[in-house]
Design a protein around this motif. Sequence first.
Motif, PDB file in Angstrom:
ATOM      1  N   PRO A  78       6.958  -0.172  -3.430  1.00 54.65           N
ATOM      2  CA  PRO A  78       6.961   1.084  -2.468  1.00 54.65           C
ATOM      3  C   PRO A  78       7.125   2.287  -3.445  1.00 54.65           C
ATOM      4  O   PRO A  78       7.053   3.379  -2.963  1.00 54.65           O
ATOM      5  N   ALA A  79       7.736   1.922  -4.487  1.00 50.66           N
ATOM      6  CA  ALA A  79       8.110   3.194  -5.235  1.00 50.66           C
ATOM      7  C   ALA A  79       6.850   3.925  -5.994  1.00 50.66           C
ATOM      8  O   ALA A  79       6.754   5.011  -6.137  1.00 50.66           O
ATOM      9  N   PHE A  80       5.932   3.149  -6.148  1.00 53.72           N
ATOM     10  CA  PHE A  80       4.574   3.693  -6.371  1.00 53.72           C
ATOM     11  C   PHE A  80       3.644   4.078  -5.434  1.00 53.72           C
ATOM     12  O   PHE A  80       2.790   4.775  -5.221  1.00 53.72           O
ATOM     13  N   ASP A  81       3.668   3.206  -4.341  1.00 48.92           N
ATOM     14  CA  ASP A  81       2.813   3.544  -3.209  1.00 48.92           C
ATOM     15  C   ASP A  81       3.589   4.374  -2.199  1.00 48.92           C
ATOM     16  O   ASP A  81       4.095   3.990  -0.912  1.00 48.92           O
ATOM     17  N   HIS A  82       3.585   5.699  -2.477  1.00 47.81           N
ATOM     18  CA  HIS A  82       4.492   6.458  -1.871  1.00 47.81           C
ATOM     19  C   HIS A  82       3.956   7.140  -0.479  1.00 47.81           C
ATOM     20  O   HIS A  82       4.659   7.490   0.437  1.00 47.81           O
ATOM     21  N   ASP A  83       2.563   6.916  -0.430  1.00 46.25           N
ATOM     22  CA  ASP A  83       1.796   7.273   0.693  1.00 46.25           C
ATOM     23  C   ASP A  83       1.072   6.178   1.508  1.00 46.25           C
ATOM     24  O   ASP A  83       0.189   6.519   2.306  1.00 46.25           O
ATOM     25  N   ASP A  84       1.779   5.206   1.107  1.00 37.89           N
ATOM     26  CA  ASP A  84       1.353   4.010   1.991  1.00 37.89           C
ATOM     27  C   ASP A  84      -0.158   3.881   1.897  1.00 37.89           C
ATOM     28  O   ASP A  84      -0.950   3.341   2.705  1.00 37.89           O
ATOM     29  N   ILE A  85      -0.550   3.950   0.781  1.00 40.51           N
ATOM     30  CA  ILE A  85      -2.085   3.719   0.343  1.00 40.51           C
ATOM     31  C   ILE A  85      -2.629   2.332   0.567  1.00 40.51           C
ATOM     32  O   ILE A  85      -3.907   2.204   0.826  1.00 40.51           O
ATOM     33  N   ALA A  86      -2.009   1.389   0.252  1.00 41.23           N
ATOM     34  CA  ALA A  86      -2.333  -0.179   0.342  1.00 41.23           C
ATOM     35  C   ALA A  86      -3.101  -0.150   1.989  1.00 41.23           C
ATOM     36  O   ALA A  86      -3.830  -0.782   2.138  1.00 41.23           O
ATOM     37  N   THR A  87      -2.009   0.219   2.917  1.00 38.57           N
ATOM     38  CA  THR A  87      -2.524   0.308   4.186  1.00 38.57           C
ATOM     39  C   THR A  87      -3.851   0.990   4.668  1.00 38.57           C
ATOM     40  O   THR A  87      -4.623   0.482   5.203  1.00 38.57           O
ATOM     41  N   LYS A  88      -3.839   2.393   4.011  1.00 40.98           N
ATOM     42  CA  LYS A  88      -4.946   3.157   4.260  1.00 40.98           C
ATOM     43  C   LYS A  88      -6.316   2.300   3.713  1.00 40.98           C
ATOM     44  O   LYS A  88      -7.522   2.579   4.250  1.00 40.98           O
ATOM     45  N   MET A  89      -6.151   1.734   2.457  1.00 42.40           N
ATOM     46  CA  MET A  89      -7.389   1.175   1.904  1.00 42.40           C
ATOM     47  C   MET A  89      -7.648  -0.253   2.292  1.00 42.40           C
ATOM     48  O   MET A  89      -8.255  -1.116   1.973  1.00 42.40           O
ATOM     49  N   ASN A  90      -6.712  -0.703   3.415  1.00 38.57           N
ATOM     50  CA  ASN A  90      -6.611  -2.241   4.003  1.00 38.57           C
ATOM     51  C   ASN A  90      -6.644  -3.200   2.705  1.00 38.57           C
ATOM     52  O   ASN A  90      -7.435  -4.182   2.554  1.00 38.57           O
ATOM     53  N   VAL A  91      -5.265  -3.302   2.163  1.00 38.59           N
ATOM     54  CA  VAL A  91      -5.041  -4.051   0.897  1.00 38.59           C
ATOM     55  C   VAL A  91      -3.787  -4.808   1.610  1.00 38.59           C
ATOM     56  O   VAL A  91      -2.895  -4.236   1.884  1.00 38.59           O
ATOM     57  N   ARG A  92      -3.850  -6.099   1.019  1.00 37.24           N
ATOM     58  CA  ARG A  92      -2.621  -6.694   1.113  1.00 37.24           C
ATOM     59  C   ARG A  92      -1.728  -7.177  -0.085  1.00 37.24           C
ATOM     60  O   ARG A  92      -2.476  -7.654  -1.010  1.00 37.24           O
TER      61      ARG A  92
END
Length: 321
Positions: A78-92
């Motif tokens: 989460p320190a790097f994924d500050h904007d919840d990019i994984a969710t937006k890009m459909n990444v697990r």
Amino acid sequence: MSFHDGDTRAGYVSPTQVTRLRPGHQAGQAEHSQLQNKTDQLFTLTDGRRLGYSEYGTSDGTPVFYFHGFPGSRISWPAFDHDDIATKMNVRIIAVDRPGYGISDAVKHGRTLLEWPDDVIELADSLSLDKFAVLGISGGGPYALSCAFKIPERLTKTVVVSGMGPATAPGSKEGASWLFPAMPGIVRWPMLMLMGMVVRNWPESVASQMKDPLSSPDQELLEAHPELATMIVADWQEAFRSGIGGTHQEATLFSRAWGFRVQDITSRVYLWHGDQDKNVSASAAHFLADSIPNCHVTFSENDGHLSIVYKHLEDILRVIV
């Protein structure tokens, strides 16, 4: 925008591609439903050890095993994924504690890099994942490369960001990440004990001084986002949760031969590195790019060790999805 700048011999054709990012580079966006983040999960390996991991992003997204830095833990994502990019890009994202870090049990004997892919395969099988990508950041880079070497048939992509190089590579020992691997064991142990004590007892002081030895891009990042330093210190605290044994063992591992040649990696590898990185010299990325037969490397002239991940995570994940 891709080209090779590492060899000028007449007739030379290299599969290595180099991309350079300059200020103003922007990424697109995507929308997906969110996974309820799962932290502090434990999986028991066949040898009886427990492997700790956390999940972020979407439960049915593109699976990516994330390998943390040195030292570090599963909670660093989460320190790097500050904007919840994984969710937006459909990444697990499956963020795994390496042996001796966080809630993962230590390996009692001296472990090797090539044992790590076996742990990853066991966990992937338990999650019913036949194919997956690996993403290693900083000290997680060598572990991603060990997977690319040993289990290429299971991987969809291999990505290394700000990754450490082999001890014998030119310039690999220039960055701050080599502080502990370069120390004799008799010196390293008390130094790590001191670091663990300071991180545990004075986290605010550590966070406030973190930017001082970093590159200008990383200093600017921490000044603009002081919460990032706090999250990194919390990650170090989690890394030392069971003591300093895991970090000490890994420092020893990094100081030795990896047990495989990166020249023998047959699958495609994507490297990202900041030209101004003071933690891991860009020389390490140049060596890996010139040595791995099928490699695409992206150098960012305006980034350091942390900023390249923080600012370009969406581009990095786009390579995977």
